[in-house]
Motif scaffolding. Sequence first.
Motif, mmCIF file in Angstrom:
data_model
loop_
_atom_site.group_PDB
_atom_site.id
_atom_site.type_symbol
_atom_site.label_atom_id
_atom_site.label_comp_id
_atom_site.label_asym_id
_atom_site.label_seq_id
_atom_site.Cartn_x
_atom_site.Cartn_y
_atom_site.Cartn_z
ATOM 1 N N UNK A 144 4.123 5.774 8.305
ATOM 2 C CA UNK A 144 3.282 6.225 7.182
ATOM 3 C C UNK A 144 4.044 6.129 5.866
ATOM 4 N N UNK A 145 4.874 5.111 5.733
ATOM 5 C CA UNK A 145 5.640 4.914 4.508
ATOM 6 C C UNK A 145 4.984 3.833 3.649
ATOM 7 N N UNK A 146 5.763 3.221 2.774
ATOM 8 C CA UNK A 146 5.235 2.336 1.739
ATOM 9 C C UNK A 146 4.287 1.251 2.244
ATOM 10 N N UNK A 147 4.611 0.511 3.320
ATOM 11 C CA UNK A 147 3.651 -0.510 3.767
ATOM 12 C C UNK A 147 2.286 0.072 4.114
ATOM 13 N N UNK A 148 2.278 1.276 4.717
ATOM 14 C CA UNK A 148 1.010 1.917 5.056
ATOM 15 C C UNK A 148 0.286 2.377 3.800
ATOM 16 N N UNK A 149 1.012 2.860 2.796
ATOM 17 C CA UNK A 149 0.364 3.251 1.539
ATOM 18 C C UNK A 149 -0.327 2.043 0.903
ATOM 19 N N UNK A 150 0.373 0.926 0.895
ATOM 20 C CA UNK A 150 -0.215 -0.279 0.300
ATOM 21 C C UNK A 150 -1.500 -0.691 1.016
ATOM 22 N N UNK A 151 -1.543 -0.502 2.310
ATOM 23 C CA UNK A 151 -2.715 -0.874 3.101
ATOM 24 C C UNK A 151 -3.851 0.131 2.957
ATOM 25 N N UNK A 152 -3.514 1.407 2.839
ATOM 26 C CA UNK A 152 -4.506 2.472 2.925
ATOM 27 C C UNK A 152 -5.116 2.850 1.575
ATOM 28 N N UNK A 153 -4.336 2.800 0.517
ATOM 29 C CA UNK A 153 -4.855 3.213 -0.794
ATOM 30 C C UNK A 153 -6.121 2.436 -1.175
ATOM 31 N N UNK A 154 -6.186 1.108 -1.022
ATOM 32 C CA UNK A 154 -7.436 0.411 -1.363
ATOM 33 C C UNK A 154 -8.641 0.910 -0.560
ATOM 34 N N UNK A 189 -9.993 9.552 -12.416
ATOM 35 C CA UNK A 189 -8.680 10.151 -12.646
ATOM 36 C C UNK A 189 -7.813 10.065 -11.392
ATOM 37 N N UNK A 190 -8.402 10.284 -10.242
ATOM 38 C CA UNK A 190 -7.652 10.166 -8.993
ATOM 39 C C UNK A 190 -7.250 8.725 -8.723
ATOM 40 N N UNK A 191 -8.153 7.803 -9.039
ATOM 41 C CA UNK A 191 -7.846 6.382 -8.856
ATOM 42 C C UNK A 191 -6.628 5.994 -9.708
ATOM 43 N N UNK A 192 -6.604 6.452 -10.945
ATOM 44 C CA UNK A 192 -5.489 6.125 -11.831
ATOM 45 C C UNK A 192 -4.176 6.687 -11.292
ATOM 46 N N UNK A 193 -4.218 7.920 -10.794
ATOM 47 C CA UNK A 193 -3.003 8.531 -10.268
ATOM 48 C C UNK A 193 -2.534 7.824 -8.997
ATOM 49 N N UNK A 194 -3.460 7.508 -8.115
ATOM 50 C CA UNK A 194 -3.092 6.822 -6.873
ATOM 51 C C UNK A 194 -2.425 5.474 -7.152
ATOM 52 N N UNK A 195 -2.976 4.705 -8.056
ATOM 53 C CA UNK A 195 -2.420 3.376 -8.328
ATOM 54 C C UNK A 195 -1.124 3.462 -9.134
ATOM 55 N N UNK A 196 -1.049 4.390 -10.084
ATOM 56 C CA UNK A 196 0.176 4.529 -10.874
ATOM 57 C C UNK A 196 1.338 5.018 -10.018
ATOM 58 N N UNK A 197 1.072 5.978 -9.141
ATOM 59 C CA UNK A 197 2.154 6.504 -8.306
ATOM 60 C C UNK A 197 2.604 5.472 -7.275
ATOM 61 N N UNK A 198 1.682 4.672 -6.772
ATOM 62 C CA UNK A 198 2.073 3.619 -5.841
ATOM 63 C C UNK A 198 3.025 2.646 -6.532
ATOM 64 N N UNK A 199 2.725 2.288 -7.759
ATOM 65 C CA UNK A 199 3.604 1.387 -8.506
ATOM 66 C C UNK A 199 4.974 2.027 -8.726
ATOM 67 N N UNK A 200 4.985 3.326 -9.047
ATOM 68 C CA UNK A 200 6.251 4.031 -9.240
ATOM 69 C C UNK A 200 7.085 4.025 -7.959
ATOM 70 N N UNK A 201 6.444 4.305 -6.831
ATOM 71 C CA UNK A 201 7.169 4.364 -5.567
ATOM 72 C C UNK A 201 7.659 2.980 -5.140
ATOM 73 N N UNK A 202 6.914 1.947 -5.432
ATOM 74 C CA UNK A 202 7.376 0.597 -5.119
ATOM 75 C C UNK A 202 8.669 0.287 -5.869
#
Length: 331
Positions: free
Chosen positions: A142-152, A161-174
């Motif tokens: 349930x780490x980064x590869x799973x986040x990339x698959x599941x967030x979309x 607002x949630x969409x913006x946070x989800x995508x911005x935080x994913x970019x930060x974590x990458x």
Amino acid sequence: MAVFTAVTEPQLAQWMRDYDLGEVVDFRGIQSGIENSNFFLTTTRGEYVLTIFEKLTAAQLPFYLDLMRHLARHRVPVPDPMPRADGSLFGLLNGKPAAIVTKLEGSAELAPREEHCIEVGQMLARMHLAGRDFPRQQPNLRSLPWWRETVPAVLPFVTEAQRELLTAELAHQETFFASPDYAAMPGGPCHCDLFRDNVLFAHADPSTGHAVRLGGFFDFYFAGCDKWLFDVAVTVNDWCVDIATGKLDLARVEAMLRAYQTVRPFTTEENRHWDDMLRAGAYRFWVSRLYDFHLPRAAELLKPHDPTQFERILRERLVGSALPGVHTSCN
């Protein structure tokens, strides 16, 4: 631990013939949780937990079961898998892999105090060090590869607002995961889900002078090899927060981290990126709870968790934690 796969008494009796655990006295489903089918099992030999794995495959199971056995042999209080007649640690029940493990002593503490956080912090560090010579390797699923698959998959169900946070935080974590500091952090087998309801406390012996006594850690079926700091961050995000607001209780944070570091001190990189890892821990559970809430599976007993809890926690972590050392977020 919802019940997705029901088991009848005749089915259980037939399956138990491959174990040397005596006769079944009591058998009942466990309602909490959302991943596997779990049952309390009492026999004439003792008390156990039977788990039917709904997602994990027979090829994946040896990592989890062997890890628990390894930790138990290193005096870490965890459920110990019971061997079958052929020596294997699991078999097929209703066409799905299933295992029996020992039932730990005690009950969960859902309103933890500093003394509980001290016990958990020390044992978590001991668990990490005990896993250093564990030979099997499996990443945290349930780490980064799973986040990339599941967030979309969850974006259509959330607000802008949630969409913006989800995508911005994913970019930060990458960016964080790709950094040299992240690569330098120590790691190994981690629990990855050490919430309050996955730890038991037993009655303390007054003669020891301890206010509480740890009964053990359980539910290792999200475990994987990851950075140890991620495991600590996940634990702090549940044990050391006000659930209603997501704010950290700094007294509990200090108690847990001080206790952990008496066994395994943090490295320079871990101190520097504590805030980033707290955000990673919060993000992982916000994404998974959004997925389980909006795209649930059918279950006989199912109580999905509220995803907004970890949205609040993530938003609080964006402000910064002020602990434990130098904080330089990976931007």
